[in-house]
Design a protein around this motif. Structure first.
Motif, PDB file in Angstrom:
ATOM      1  N   ALA A  61       0.836  -1.202   0.000  1.00 42.10           N
ATOM      2  CA  ALA A  61       0.000   0.000   0.000  1.00 42.10           C
ATOM      3  C   ALA A  61       0.870   1.251   0.000  1.00 42.10           C
ATOM      4  N   ARG A  62       1.401   1.569  -1.164  1.00 36.36           N
ATOM      5  CA  ARG A  62       2.171   2.795  -1.332  1.00 36.36           C
ATOM      6  C   ARG A  62       1.761   3.468  -2.640  1.00 36.36           C
ATOM      7  N   THR A  63       2.052   4.722  -2.727  1.00 35.98           N
ATOM      8  CA  THR A  63       1.687   5.454  -3.933  1.00 35.98           C
ATOM      9  C   THR A  63       2.531   5.008  -5.119  1.00 35.98           C
ATOM     10  N   GLY A  64       1.896   5.056  -6.278  1.00 38.20           N
ATOM     11  CA  GLY A  64       2.631   4.727  -7.500  1.00 38.20           C
ATOM     12  C   GLY A  64       3.083   5.964  -8.247  1.00 38.20           C
ATOM     13  N   ALA A  65       2.800   7.133  -7.674  1.00 40.49           N
ATOM     14  CA  ALA A  65       3.210   8.379  -8.347  1.00 40.49           C
ATOM     15  C   ALA A  65       4.706   8.592  -8.210  1.00 40.49           C
ATOM     16  N   LYS A  66       5.263   9.250  -9.178  1.00 42.41           N
ATOM     17  CA  LYS A  66       6.692   9.557  -9.140  1.00 42.41           C
ATOM     18  C   LYS A  66       6.943  10.561  -8.022  1.00 42.41           C
ATOM     19  N   TYR A  67       7.768  10.181  -7.063  1.00 40.37           N
ATOM     20  CA  TYR A  67       7.883  10.974  -5.846  1.00 40.37           C
ATOM     21  C   TYR A  67       8.968  12.050  -5.923  1.00 40.37           C
ATOM     22  N   GLY A  68       9.795  12.023  -6.937  1.00 42.53           N
ATOM     23  CA  GLY A  68      10.855  13.029  -7.064  1.00 42.53           C
ATOM     24  C   GLY A  68      11.055  13.443  -8.510  1.00 42.53           C
ATOM     25  N   LYS A  69      11.826  14.461  -8.687  1.00 40.37           N
ATOM     26  CA  LYS A  69      12.103  14.920 -10.049  1.00 40.37           C
ATOM     27  C   LYS A  69      12.962  13.906 -10.792  1.00 40.37           C
ATOM     28  N   LYS A  71      15.410  14.650 -12.836  1.00 40.69           N
ATOM     29  CA  LYS A  71      16.822  15.069 -12.818  1.00 40.69           C
ATOM     30  C   LYS A  71      17.057  16.082 -11.714  1.00 40.69           C
ATOM     31  N   GLY A  72      18.304  16.193 -11.344  1.00 39.22           N
ATOM     32  CA  GLY A  72      18.688  17.240 -10.415  1.00 39.22           C
ATOM     33  C   GLY A  72      18.661  16.826  -8.960  1.00 39.22           C
ATOM     34  N   GLY A  73      18.155  15.643  -8.643  1.00 42.04           N
ATOM     35  CA  GLY A  73      18.083  15.241  -7.238  1.00 42.04           C
ATOM     36  C   GLY A  73      19.350  14.597  -6.727  1.00 42.04           C
ATOM     37  N   GLY A  74      20.209  14.180  -7.621  1.00 44.40           N
ATOM     38  CA  GLY A  74      21.449  13.529  -7.207  1.00 44.40           C
ATOM     39  C   GLY A  74      21.263  12.075  -6.814  1.00 44.40           C
ATOM     40  N   ARG A  75      20.097  11.541  -7.069  1.00 43.12           N
ATOM     41  CA  ARG A  75      19.829  10.144  -6.718  1.00 43.12           C
ATOM     42  C   ARG A  75      19.308   9.405  -7.944  1.00 43.12           C
ATOM     43  N   ALA A  76      19.054   8.087  -7.759  1.00 44.15           N
ATOM     44  CA  ALA A  76      18.551   7.286  -8.873  1.00 44.15           C
ATOM     45  C   ALA A  76      17.163   7.752  -9.275  1.00 44.15           C
ATOM     46  N   ARG A  77      16.788   7.481 -10.517  1.00 42.57           N
ATOM     47  CA  ARG A  77      15.517   7.964 -11.064  1.00 42.57           C
ATOM     48  C   ARG A  77      14.414   6.932 -10.818  1.00 42.57           C
ATOM     49  N   HIS A  78      13.896   6.904  -9.588  1.00 37.74           N
ATOM     50  CA  HIS A  78      12.859   5.946  -9.226  1.00 37.74           C
ATOM     51  C   HIS A  78      11.481   6.465  -9.610  1.00 37.74           C
ATOM     52  N   ASP A  80       8.319   4.857  -8.205  1.00 36.41           N
ATOM     53  CA  ASP A  80       7.399   4.779  -7.065  1.00 36.41           C
ATOM     54  C   ASP A  80       8.052   4.044  -5.912  1.00 36.41           C
ATOM     55  N   ARG A  81       7.411   4.136  -4.767  1.00 31.73           N
ATOM     56  CA  ARG A  81       7.975   3.573  -3.536  1.00 31.73           C
ATOM     57  C   ARG A  81       7.673   2.080  -3.363  1.00 31.73           C
ATOM     58  N   ARG A  82       6.958   1.482  -4.278  1.00 29.51           N
ATOM     59  CA  ARG A  82       6.633   0.069  -4.147  1.00 29.51           C
ATOM     60  C   ARG A  82       7.702  -0.843  -4.735  1.00 29.51           C
ATOM     61  N   ALA A  83       8.766  -0.247  -5.245  1.00 29.24           N
ATOM     62  CA  ALA A  83       9.813  -1.028  -5.902  1.00 29.24           C
ATOM     63  C   ALA A  83      10.530  -1.936  -4.889  1.00 29.24           C
ATOM     64  N   PRO A  84      10.990  -3.106  -5.303  1.00 29.67           N
ATOM     65  CA  PRO A  84      11.662  -4.040  -4.381  1.00 29.67           C
ATOM     66  C   PRO A  84      12.937  -3.483  -3.766  1.00 29.67           C
ATOM     67  N   ILE A  85      13.522  -2.456  -4.370  1.00 34.55           N
ATOM     68  CA  ILE A  85      14.790  -1.929  -3.865  1.00 34.55           C
ATOM     69  C   ILE A  85      14.621  -1.181  -2.549  1.00 34.55           C
ATOM     70  N   PHE A  86      13.393  -0.716  -2.256  1.00 33.37           N
ATOM     71  CA  PHE A  86      13.141   0.039  -1.043  1.00 33.37           C
ATOM     72  C   PHE A  86      12.764  -0.897   0.103  1.00 33.37           C
ATOM     73  N   ILE A  87      13.112  -0.468   1.327  1.00 27.08           N
ATOM     74  CA  ILE A  87      12.691  -1.212   2.510  1.00 27.08           C
ATOM     75  C   ILE A  87      11.172  -1.145   2.614  1.00 27.08           C
TER      76      ILE A  87
END
Length: 212
Positions: A61-69, A71-78, A80-87
């Motif tokens: 039960a997490r949002t599927g919307a893109k949570y960050g920009k 480009k420009g965030g300095g992190r990977a381009r994810h 949504d938060r439901r991806a297996p890579i996240f805790i």
């Protein structure tokens, strides 16, 4: 059908109690391999526990919307938060739920038990003893009685409503020997032991079980 009754020492019981009349509908059937196979398979399947499932992406039960920009965030381009890579994210290709709950007609189950008892009677691997009563719970003494009784590498002892406590304690450390009350008699354990030993009370309980 008549079966000879022995004592736990392997001696024949004298007098009228030396023979026991048993029901041919329980101990005199012709065993069928297909019926026994169905009942044993059902028993082993019933023993299996439910295989637990893991939450996948659609179960979190997490949002599927893109949570960050992008480009420009300095992190990977994810995305949504439901991806297996996240805790706490959904597991990728996780185990699915598997529930082992087969069904088998009660008449087939009862027939299988009667055929299992009949198979032991027809192959002379069925022994009827007067009782399993022991004064002392001595394993060494019980092993000596088993040598006189004479059975194979493994034996299943079935008693009446309850197993004699001293016998249960004395046989607990003997390899290949198992003890059950009459209500626990089942096809798998009977066929899985080389010899079946029934007490007089066990025979009465089994016949009452089927006749009732």
């Amino acid at each position: 059908m008549k079966l000879k009754v022995k004592t736990l020492d392997g001696k024949a019981v004298a007098g009228a109690k030396g023979e026991l009349d048993v029901n041919d509908e329980i101990f005199g059937l012709d065993p069928r391999a297909d019926i026994l196979h169905r009942v044993v398979t059902w028993q082993l399947e019933k023993r299996r526990g439910t295989a637990r499932a893991a939450r996948e992406r659609s179960d979190v039960a997490r949002t599927g919307a893109k949570y960050g920009k992008q480009k420009g965030g300095g992190r990977a381009r994810h995305g949504d938060r439901r991806a297996p890579i996240f805790i706490g994210g959904g597991k990728a290709h996780g185990p699915r739920k598997r529930d082992f709950n087969p069904s088998l007609n009660k008449k087939i189950r009862a027939l299988g038990l009667r055929m299992a008892l009949s198979s032991k009677a027809k192959t002379d691997t069925l022994i009827v003893v007067d009782s399993l009563d022991m004064k002392d719970a001595k394993t060494k003494a019980l092993i000596g009685q088993f040598d006189k009784l004479g059975f194979g590498k493994s034996a299943l002892f079935i008693d009446g409503e309850g197993v004699n406590d001293n016998f249960r304690k004395a046989s607990a450390n003997i390899v290949g020997v198992d003890v059950l009350p009459a209500i626990g008699a089942n096809v798998y354990d009977i066929l899985n032991h080389e010899t079946l030993v029934l007490t007089r009370a066990a025979v009465e309980q089994l016949e009452a079980r089927f006749n009732g």
